[in-house]
Design a protein around this motif. Sequence first.
Motif, PDB file in Angstrom:
ATOM      1  N   ILE A 154       0.848  -1.204   0.000  1.00  0.00           N
ATOM      2  CA  ILE A 154       0.000   0.000   0.000  1.00  0.00           C
ATOM      3  C   ILE A 154       0.879   1.248   0.000  1.00  0.00           C
ATOM      4  O   ILE A 154       0.629   2.206  -0.741  1.00  0.00           O
ATOM      5  N   ILE A 155       1.929   1.252   0.813  1.00  0.00           N
ATOM      6  CA  ILE A 155       2.845   2.396   0.876  1.00  0.00           C
ATOM      7  C   ILE A 155       3.564   2.578  -0.458  1.00  0.00           C
ATOM      8  O   ILE A 155       3.696   3.711  -0.960  1.00  0.00           O
ATOM      9  N   LEU A 156       4.013   1.493  -1.063  1.00  0.00           N
ATOM     10  CA  LEU A 156       4.705   1.584  -2.357  1.00  0.00           C
ATOM     11  C   LEU A 156       3.759   2.092  -3.447  1.00  0.00           C
ATOM     12  O   LEU A 156       4.153   2.901  -4.291  1.00  0.00           O
ATOM     13  N   PHE A 157       2.517   1.619  -3.423  1.00  0.00           N
ATOM     14  CA  PHE A 157       1.527   2.131  -4.379  1.00  0.00           C
ATOM     15  C   PHE A 157       1.333   3.631  -4.180  1.00  0.00           C
ATOM     16  O   PHE A 157       1.260   4.400  -5.145  1.00  0.00           O
ATOM     17  N   GLY A 158       1.263   4.069  -2.903  1.00  0.00           N
ATOM     18  CA  GLY A 158       1.126   5.499  -2.605  1.00  0.00           C
ATOM     19  C   GLY A 158       2.308   6.302  -3.115  1.00  0.00           C
ATOM     20  O   GLY A 158       2.135   7.404  -3.640  1.00  0.00           O
ATOM     21  N   ALA A 159       3.513   5.752  -2.984  1.00  0.00           N
ATOM     22  CA  ALA A 159       4.708   6.449  -3.479  1.00  0.00           C
ATOM     23  C   ALA A 159       4.654   6.593  -4.993  1.00  0.00           C
ATOM     24  O   ALA A 159       4.950   7.671  -5.535  1.00  0.00           O
ATOM     25  N   PHE A 160       4.262   5.542  -5.678  1.00  0.00           N
ATOM     26  CA  PHE A 160       4.137   5.601  -7.138  1.00  0.00           C
ATOM     27  C   PHE A 160       3.085   6.625  -7.545  1.00  0.00           C
ATOM     28  O   PHE A 160       3.322   7.469  -8.428  1.00  0.00           O
ATOM     29  N   LEU A 161       1.933   6.585  -6.907  1.00  0.00           N
ATOM     30  CA  LEU A 161       0.850   7.516  -7.240  1.00  0.00           C
ATOM     31  C   LEU A 161       1.264   8.954  -6.946  1.00  0.00           C
ATOM     32  O   LEU A 161       0.985   9.863  -7.736  1.00  0.00           O
ATOM     33  N   MET A 162       1.950   9.176  -5.826  1.00  0.00           N
ATOM     34  CA  MET A 162       2.414  10.515  -5.472  1.00  0.00           C
ATOM     35  C   MET A 162       3.355  11.060  -6.546  1.00  0.00           C
ATOM     36  O   MET A 162       3.209  12.194  -6.999  1.00  0.00           O
ATOM     37  N   LEU A 163       4.328  10.250  -6.960  1.00  0.00           N
ATOM     38  CA  LEU A 163       5.262  10.692  -7.999  1.00  0.00           C
ATOM     39  C   LEU A 163       4.528  10.986  -9.308  1.00  0.00           C
ATOM     40  O   LEU A 163       4.818  11.981  -9.978  1.00  0.00           O
ATOM     41  N   PHE A 164       3.578  10.163  -9.652  1.00  0.00           N
ATOM     42  CA  PHE A 164       2.788  10.333 -10.877  1.00  0.00           C
ATOM     43  C   PHE A 164       1.993  11.643 -10.831  1.00  0.00           C
ATOM     44  O   PHE A 164       1.975  12.409 -11.796  1.00  0.00           O
ATOM     45  N   ILE A 165       1.358  11.912  -9.701  1.00  0.00           N
ATOM     46  CA  ILE A 165       0.540  13.130  -9.565  1.00  0.00           C
ATOM     47  C   ILE A 165       1.419  14.384  -9.565  1.00  0.00           C
ATOM     48  O   ILE A 165       1.123  15.354 -10.269  1.00  0.00           O
ATOM     49  N   ILE A 166       2.490  14.380  -8.783  1.00  0.00           N
ATOM     50  CA  ILE A 166       3.383  15.542  -8.737  1.00  0.00           C
ATOM     51  C   ILE A 166       3.967  15.787 -10.130  1.00  0.00           C
ATOM     52  O   ILE A 166       4.023  16.932 -10.605  1.00  0.00           O
ATOM     53  N   TYR A 167       4.392  14.741 -10.783  1.00  0.00           N
ATOM     54  CA  TYR A 167       4.927  14.854 -12.146  1.00  0.00           C
ATOM     55  C   TYR A 167       3.883  15.460 -13.082  1.00  0.00           C
ATOM     56  O   TYR A 167       4.175  16.353 -13.866  1.00  0.00           O
ATOM     57  N   GLY A 168       2.654  14.986 -12.954  1.00  0.00           N
ATOM     58  CA  GLY A 168       1.583  15.462 -13.836  1.00  0.00           C
ATOM     59  C   GLY A 168       1.158  16.893 -13.587  1.00  0.00           C
ATOM     60  O   GLY A 168       0.666  17.568 -14.490  1.00  0.00           O
ATOM     61  N   LEU A 169       1.336  17.379 -12.370  1.00  0.00           N
ATOM     62  CA  LEU A 169       0.873  18.733 -12.043  1.00  0.00           C
ATOM     63  C   LEU A 169       1.950  19.804 -12.170  1.00  0.00           C
ATOM     64  O   LEU A 169       1.672  20.980 -11.973  1.00  0.00           O
ATOM     65  N   THR A 170       3.163  19.406 -12.486  1.00  0.00           N
ATOM     66  CA  THR A 170       4.207  20.406 -12.659  1.00  0.00           C
ATOM     67  C   THR A 170       4.376  20.704 -14.142  1.00  0.00           C
ATOM     68  O   THR A 170       4.569  19.801 -14.947  1.00  0.00           O
ATOM     69  N   ASN A 171       4.279  21.976 -14.500  1.00  0.00           N
ATOM     70  CA  ASN A 171       4.247  22.342 -15.920  1.00  0.00           C
ATOM     71  C   ASN A 171       5.582  22.185 -16.622  1.00  0.00           C
ATOM     72  O   ASN A 171       5.639  22.221 -17.832  1.00  0.00           O
ATOM     73  N   ARG A 172       6.665  22.029 -15.882  1.00  0.00           N
ATOM     74  CA  ARG A 172       7.950  21.788 -16.547  1.00  0.00           C
ATOM     75  C   ARG A 172       7.894  20.503 -17.358  1.00  0.00           C
ATOM     76  O   ARG A 172       8.603  20.342 -18.327  1.00  0.00           O
ATOM     77  N   PHE A 173       7.059  19.569 -16.911  1.00  0.00           N
ATOM     78  CA  PHE A 173       7.065  18.247 -17.510  1.00  0.00           C
ATOM     79  C   PHE A 173       5.922  18.011 -18.497  1.00  0.00           C
ATOM     80  O   PHE A 173       6.088  17.317 -19.479  1.00  0.00           O
ATOM     81  N   ASN A 174       4.756  18.570 -18.242  1.00  0.00           N
ATOM     82  CA  ASN A 174       3.610  18.230 -19.081  1.00  0.00           C
ATOM     83  C   ASN A 174       3.029  19.405 -19.856  1.00  0.00           C
ATOM     84  O   ASN A 174       2.047  19.240 -20.553  1.00  0.00           O
ATOM     85  N   GLY A 175       3.594  20.565 -19.720  1.00  0.00           N
ATOM     86  CA  GLY A 175       3.111  21.707 -20.490  1.00  0.00           C
ATOM     87  C   GLY A 175       1.840  22.335 -19.960  1.00  0.00           C
ATOM     88  O   GLY A 175       1.206  23.116 -20.651  1.00  0.00           O
ATOM     89  N   MET A 176       1.419  22.018 -18.722  1.00  0.00           N
ATOM     90  CA  MET A 176       0.221  22.636 -18.155  1.00  0.00           C
ATOM     91  C   MET A 176       0.469  24.134 -18.014  1.00  0.00           C
ATOM     92  O   MET A 176       1.449  24.556 -17.416  1.00  0.00           O
ATOM     93  N   LEU A 177      -0.386  24.929 -18.588  1.00  0.00           N
ATOM     94  CA  LEU A 177      -0.263  26.382 -18.491  1.00  0.00           C
ATOM     95  C   LEU A 177      -1.190  26.896 -17.402  1.00  0.00           C
ATOM     96  O   LEU A 177      -2.398  26.722 -17.470  1.00  0.00           O
ATOM     97  N   ILE A 178      -0.602  27.507 -16.405  1.00  0.00           N
ATOM     98  CA  ILE A 178      -1.366  28.046 -15.280  1.00  0.00           C
ATOM     99  C   ILE A 178      -1.837  29.450 -15.668  1.00  0.00           C
ATOM    100  O   ILE A 178      -1.019  30.297 -16.030  1.00  0.00           O
ATOM    101  N   PRO A 179      -3.152  29.717 -15.607  1.00  0.00           N
ATOM    102  CA  PRO A 179      -3.637  31.069 -15.918  1.00  0.00           C
ATOM    103  C   PRO A 179      -2.983  32.128 -15.030  1.00  0.00           C
ATOM    104  O   PRO A 179      -2.667  31.870 -13.865  1.00  0.00           O
ATOM    105  N   ILE A 180      -2.788  33.292 -15.562  1.00  0.00           N
ATOM    106  CA  ILE A 180      -2.033  34.366 -14.922  1.00  0.00           C
ATOM    107  C   ILE A 180      -2.624  34.789 -13.572  1.00  0.00           C
ATOM    108  O   ILE A 180      -1.891  35.180 -12.670  1.00  0.00           O
TER     109      ILE A 180
END
Length: 164
Positions: free
Chosen positions: A133-159
């Motif tokens: 369960i902890i390892l699954f949480g670590a994987f999910l955490m890395l996936f979510i943080i990676y997905g929400l940072t625009n350096r990696f996925n191009g998400m443009l945050i409105p001004i």
Amino acid sequence: MNSLRLVYRNIFVETILLSAVFIQMVSGIKLVIQNRKKAISKFEKLRIYTGLYLAFFFIVHIGVVMIGRTVFNLDTNIYFGAAGLNIFPLNLFFIPYYSVAMMAFFSHLASIHNKKIKNRICGLTPKNQSIAIILFGAFLMLFIIYGLTNRFNGMLIPIQYNLI
């Protein structure tokens, strides 16, 4: 999200939700005070520490969301959450803050699982199930943080979310 807001931002429902979180925090802190000296195993100690962090997380999280909604008139949507992860120096606080919160949630869940479950599942002992369960949480955490940072996925945050 807009459809669900009609329900969860209803003053009656929102009051119930916030009260439930408050009751959970207060009852958890009371349990920590009662059981902190009885905690012997690593999972018992993990449950105490993760519970305390989750209480801290909810206080800060609810406070920031309410300030964002009422003071800054921001829509507290995915951009609101992602802004803190993408704007320097806020990201120095929010990346660890969200990462530890996700790990605390899964670790808290795993520690409770370890206490309550006594059967092997798929050949795994309760301890190994909890570690999974902890390892699954670590994987999910890395996936979510990676997905929400625009350096990696191009998400443009409105001004309007760039408050610095």
